[in-house]
Design a protein around this motif. Sequence first.
Motif, short mmCIF file in Angstrom:
data_model
loop_
_atom_site.label_atom_id
_atom_site.label_comp_id
_atom_site.label_asym_id
_atom_site.label_seq_id
_atom_site.Cartn_x
_atom_site.Cartn_y
_atom_site.Cartn_z
N HIS A 44 0.80 -1.23 0.00
CA HIS A 44 0.00 0.00 0.00
C HIS A 44 0.83 1.28 0.00
CE1 HIS A 44 -3.94 -1.92 0.48
NE2 HIS A 44 -3.32 -2.79 1.27
N LEU A 45 2.07 1.23 0.47
CA LEU A 45 2.87 2.45 0.54
C LEU A 45 3.63 2.66 -0.77
CD1 LEU A 45 4.32 2.34 4.17
CD2 LEU A 45 2.51 3.81 3.28
N THR A 46 3.48 3.84 -1.35
CA THR A 46 4.15 4.17 -2.61
C THR A 46 5.16 5.30 -2.37
OG1 THR A 46 2.39 5.74 -3.19
CG2 THR A 46 2.17 3.47 -3.99
N HIS A 108 0.60 9.60 1.66
CA HIS A 108 1.25 8.41 2.20
C HIS A 108 0.70 8.06 3.58
CE1 HIS A 108 4.68 9.78 -0.58
NE2 HIS A 108 4.07 8.76 -1.15
N VAL A 109 0.35 9.09 4.36
CA VAL A 109 -0.26 8.83 5.68
C VAL A 109 -1.60 8.13 5.51
CG1 VAL A 109 -1.16 9.89 7.78
CG2 VAL A 109 0.94 10.76 6.75
N ARG A 110 -2.38 8.56 4.52
CA ARG A 110 -3.67 7.89 4.27
C ARG A 110 -3.44 6.43 3.83
NH1 ARG A 110 -7.59 8.51 6.46
NH2 ARG A 110 -9.11 8.27 4.78
N GLN A 111 -2.38 6.19 3.07
CA GLN A 111 -2.04 4.82 2.72
C GLN A 111 -1.68 4.01 3.97
OE1 GLN A 111 1.17 5.31 -0.09
NE2 GLN A 111 -0.19 5.85 -1.79
N LEU A 112 -0.96 4.65 4.90
CA LEU A 112 -0.61 3.97 6.14
C LEU A 112 -1.86 3.72 6.99
CD1 LEU A 112 1.92 2.93 7.60
CD2 LEU A 112 2.05 5.12 8.80
N ALA A 114 -4.68 2.84 5.74
CA ALA A 114 -5.23 1.61 5.16
C ALA A 114 -4.47 0.39 5.66
CB ALA A 114 -5.16 1.69 3.63
N VAL A 115 -3.15 0.53 5.81
CA VAL A 115 -2.35 -0.57 6.37
C VAL A 115 -2.80 -0.87 7.79
CG1 VAL A 115 -0.02 -1.27 7.05
CG2 VAL A 115 -0.37 -0.06 4.89
N ALA A 116 -3.00 0.19 8.60
CA ALA A 116 -3.39 0.00 10.01
C ALA A 116 -4.74 -0.71 10.11
CB ALA A 116 -3.44 1.36 10.71
N THR A 117 -5.69 -0.34 9.25
CA THR A 117 -7.01 -0.98 9.29
C THR A 117 -6.91 -2.45 8.93
OG1 THR A 117 -8.11 1.11 8.71
CG2 THR A 117 -9.33 -0.93 8.33
N ARG A 118 -6.20 -2.77 7.88
CA ARG A 118 -6.06 -4.17 7.47
C ARG A 118 -5.25 -4.98 8.48
NH1 ARG A 118 -7.05 -0.98 3.42
NH2 ARG A 118 -8.05 -1.71 1.51
N PHE A 119 -4.27 -4.34 9.09
CA PHE A 119 -3.50 -5.02 10.12
C PHE A 119 -4.37 -5.33 11.34
CE2 PHE A 119 -0.36 -4.55 13.74
CZ PHE A 119 0.22 -5.79 13.57
N LEU A 120 -5.24 -4.40 11.72
CA LEU A 120 -6.16 -4.65 12.82
C LEU A 120 -7.10 -5.80 12.51
CD1 LEU A 120 -7.39 -3.91 15.55
CD2 LEU A 120 -8.72 -2.12 14.39
N CYS A 121 -7.58 -5.85 11.28
CA CYS A 121 -8.45 -6.97 10.89
C CYS A 121 -7.71 -8.29 10.97
CB CYS A 121 -8.98 -6.74 9.47
SG CYS A 121 -10.14 -5.35 9.32
N GLY A 122 -6.43 -8.29 10.59
CA GLY A 122 -5.63 -9.50 10.71
C GLY A 122 -5.45 -9.93 12.15
N LEU A 123 -5.22 -8.95 13.04
CA LEU A 123 -5.11 -9.28 14.46
C LEU A 123 -6.41 -9.86 15.00
CD1 LEU A 123 -3.19 -6.11 15.75
CD2 LEU A 123 -2.26 -8.42 15.51
N ALA A 124 -7.54 -9.29 14.57
CA ALA A 124 -8.84 -9.78 15.04
C ALA A 124 -9.13 -11.19 14.54
CB ALA A 124 -9.95 -8.81 14.61
N GLU A 125 -8.61 -11.55 13.37
CA GLU A 125 -8.82 -12.89 12.84
C GLU A 125 -8.02 -13.94 13.62
OE1 GLU A 125 -7.80 -12.79 8.76
OE2 GLU A 125 -9.56 -11.61 8.14
N TRP A 389 3.67 8.92 12.52
CA TRP A 389 4.06 8.43 13.84
C TRP A 389 2.81 8.05 14.66
CZ3 TRP A 389 8.79 7.43 16.07
CH2 TRP A 389 8.82 7.28 17.46
N LEU A 390 1.75 8.86 14.57
CA LEU A 390 0.51 8.55 15.28
C LEU A 390 -0.07 7.23 14.79
CD1 LEU A 390 -1.91 9.17 17.12
CD2 LEU A 390 -2.86 10.55 15.25
N VAL A 391 -0.11 7.03 13.47
CA VAL A 391 -0.67 5.78 12.94
C VAL A 391 0.16 4.58 13.39
CG1 VAL A 391 -1.36 4.56 10.85
CG2 VAL A 391 -1.56 7.04 10.94
N LEU A 392 1.48 4.72 13.39
CA LEU A 392 2.35 3.63 13.84
C LEU A 392 2.14 3.36 15.33
CD1 LEU A 392 5.54 4.77 11.94
CD2 LEU A 392 4.25 2.69 11.46
N ALA A 393 1.94 4.43 16.12
CA ALA A 393 1.68 4.25 17.55
C ALA A 393 0.38 3.49 17.77
CB ALA A 393 1.63 5.61 18.24
#
Length: 465
Positions: A44-46, A108-112, A114-125, A389-393
């Motif tokens: 997702h990051l370009t 790029h922050v908005r792309q990140l 999207a990464v955070a949302t999909r990563f959270l879904c993976g954690l929930a699975e 940094w906020l999204v990574l946190a």
Amino acid sequence: MQLSHTHPVTASAFDDRNLLAEAGLIPVLGLAQDCGLDDLADEHLTLPTDKGAHAGRKVTALVAGMVAGADSIDDMALLRHGAMPTVFDHPYAPSTLGSFLRTFSFGHVRQLDAVATRFLCGLAERTPLVDGPEVGGRILVDLDDTIVPVHGHAKQGSGYGYTGVRGLNALIATATTDGRAPVIVGQRLRRGGAGSPRGAARMVTDAVATVRRLHPHTPGGVLVRADSAFYGHKMVSAAIRAGVDVSVTVRMTAKVKAAIAAIDETAWTPIEDTDAVYDEPSGRWISRAEVAEIDFTAFTRLASERTPGRLVVRRIPDLNPQAGDGQSALFDTWRFHAFFTTTDPAMLDTVTADKVHRGHAIIEQVHADLKNSALAHLPSGRFAANSAWLVLAVMAFNLTRAAAITGARLAKATTATIRRTLISVPARIASSARTLTLHLPQRWPWENEWSRLFASTQRRKPQAI
């Protein structure tokens, strides 16, 4: 507890290559790797290829440092101590990670995001992160902002917000189920002088969409809670369009005061509060705090904005009336707290609705948790870098919560407690037959929780940070 007299410590040396200070990073990053954090970031990051190469590894490194307690770029040096280069591939230098963050733009922050949302879904699975029973059959989404203080004028976007402190404004949305600590389902960094409701409608829409991806089968739906700063047509209508209910504190306007005055005196019901006493023969609370409700239509300025619902009001005695001439009060004086809700009275009665709404304060604990860890500082002078940094946190926060779910004792623990018990565990590595064995402290109080986490995320190949 005293220093030993029989075995006094007389010397020290930083010379052991086989020691780890944060052995808990091994199973935690195993969980992140199972959820595909590296691949999601690469997909997702370009970012520009000069400093944005290997985005997945660098994102993982930043999240790993935050999980271990880093709250600045310099703190990322803890990823390069002792046996870390043996256990993990490519531990980046702090300067490399700082340059990586500075390449981010708003897109790029908005792309990140999207990464955070999909990563959270993976954690929930892979973990029961949001599998607790819903409160009243609902998942509760809380919305609130907080000011992250900064110092100096070099920070882009910094300003004086509602606290009177120079800083940047972080808008957070959390999701809560009964028996679980909240997880963060939305985040956005804004300039310091931004009003609280700025961007709240978009945040509600995104947060509800994320919650439905995490928990598609919710019997009672979703309830969005917020304080009076977010009481406005845009936010409420965004929630209604998303098909969810709202519970929002209202400001004491003339219209609200008139509605409260119209409540019949017999409609007030005593509720449980700090001074309440439960009377078993009558089966009711004896309390000075009382609640009542009345039908209410919000936002009547335009016909298209009118939103029907109910106004739930809690009143408590005013124990500090203005001083008079010494004459006793002729009647009780009250302080009123009201909120507007679109919930069905058959699903949430007056008393239950009030109790559920007061639970909104749980988001303040999330703010405190973030500020006690990765969000203690916003390390860059560039606004986009701080937004990243906020999204990574947030990703580090959710990853830490998912790791803690492995032990029932830690299901509601703070990040600091999880870090102390599961992450910051010292260990020595030993190599035999091209495999590594971790030797951890004997009689570690949280050995069972750590072992379950390690067993559930054991990896055969090294991880990259």
